[in-house]
Scaffold this motif. Structure first.
Motif, short mmCIF file in Angstrom:
data_model
loop_
_atom_site.label_atom_id
_atom_site.label_comp_id
_atom_site.label_asym_id
_atom_site.label_seq_id
_atom_site.Cartn_x
_atom_site.Cartn_y
_atom_site.Cartn_z
N VAL A 117 0.83 -1.20 0.00
CA VAL A 117 0.00 0.00 0.00
C VAL A 117 0.87 1.25 0.00
O VAL A 117 0.66 2.18 -0.79
N LEU B 277 -5.10 2.07 -5.14
CA LEU B 277 -5.30 0.84 -4.37
C LEU B 277 -6.38 -0.07 -4.95
O LEU B 277 -6.78 -1.04 -4.31
N VAL C 47 -8.49 -4.44 -0.42
CA VAL C 47 -8.78 -3.62 0.76
C VAL C 47 -9.98 -2.74 0.49
O VAL C 47 -10.28 -2.43 -0.67
N ASP C 48 -10.65 -2.34 1.56
CA ASP C 48 -11.71 -1.34 1.46
C ASP C 48 -11.12 -0.03 1.95
O ASP C 48 -10.65 0.06 3.09
N VAL C 49 -11.14 0.98 1.11
CA VAL C 49 -10.62 2.28 1.48
C VAL C 49 -11.71 3.03 2.23
O VAL C 49 -12.80 3.22 1.73
N VAL D 280 -4.53 7.26 5.14
CA VAL D 280 -5.57 6.41 4.57
C VAL D 280 -5.95 5.36 5.60
O VAL D 280 -5.08 4.68 6.15
N LEU E 196 -7.88 1.88 6.14
CA LEU E 196 -8.26 0.73 5.33
C LEU E 196 -8.89 -0.35 6.18
O LEU E 196 -8.61 -0.46 7.37
N THR E 197 -9.70 -1.19 5.54
CA THR E 197 -10.20 -2.40 6.17
C THR E 197 -9.72 -3.57 5.33
O THR E 197 -9.92 -3.60 4.11
N TRP E 198 -9.05 -4.51 5.99
CA TRP E 198 -8.52 -5.70 5.33
C TRP E 198 -8.82 -6.90 6.21
O TRP E 198 -8.41 -6.93 7.36
N GLU F 51 -8.86 -3.08 10.89
CA GLU F 51 -8.64 -1.68 10.53
C GLU F 51 -7.14 -1.39 10.48
O GLU F 51 -6.42 -1.71 11.41
#
Length: 114
Positions: free
Chosen positions: A31, A75, A80-82, A99, A101-103, A107
């Motif tokens: 990232v 990204l 990942v969810d931004v 940034v 992110l959720t992965w 978090e």
């Protein structure tokens, strides 16, 4: 498993090999690389990187919106969810882009200075 990179070079381990990253640390390295590399700078990977370096050309009122767009674009290939994107600085100097992110339900935060 990926090799750790620091200051543009691989990081050696204590046994003559190279440090390897797994899971979350490998993702964060990717990232950060995608956010800090200039999009289009690598001729064989023209879609790799971000356009965050262009933020200083934007009007101050439009910078956050542009930062969100550039982060999402950079990204898009990562799993990942931004979430939230924040921007600080920029008064004649460098800007910091953070940034969230959720992965895999976790978090994470990544920050780069432009």
């Amino acid at each position: 498993m990926e090799l750790q990179i620091k200051n543009g070079d691989y990081v050696p381990d204590s046994q003559g090999g190279l440090v390897r990253l797994e899971e979350e640390r490998a993702l964060l390295q990717r990232v950060l690389f995608r956010l800090s590399a200039r999009r289009g700078a690598l001729p064989f990977l023209p879609g790799l990187g971000s356009r965050l370096y262009l933020l200083s050309r934007e009007k101050p009122a439009a910078r956050l919106s542009a930062a969100r767009q550039y982060v999402a674009e950079a990204l898009a290939e990562e799993n990942v969810d931004v979430g939230e994107v924040t921007l600080s600085g920029g008064e004649g100097g460098h800007m910091e882009v953070s940034v969230f992110l959720t992965w895999q339900g976790e978090e994470l935060e990544a920050s780069v200075t432009i």
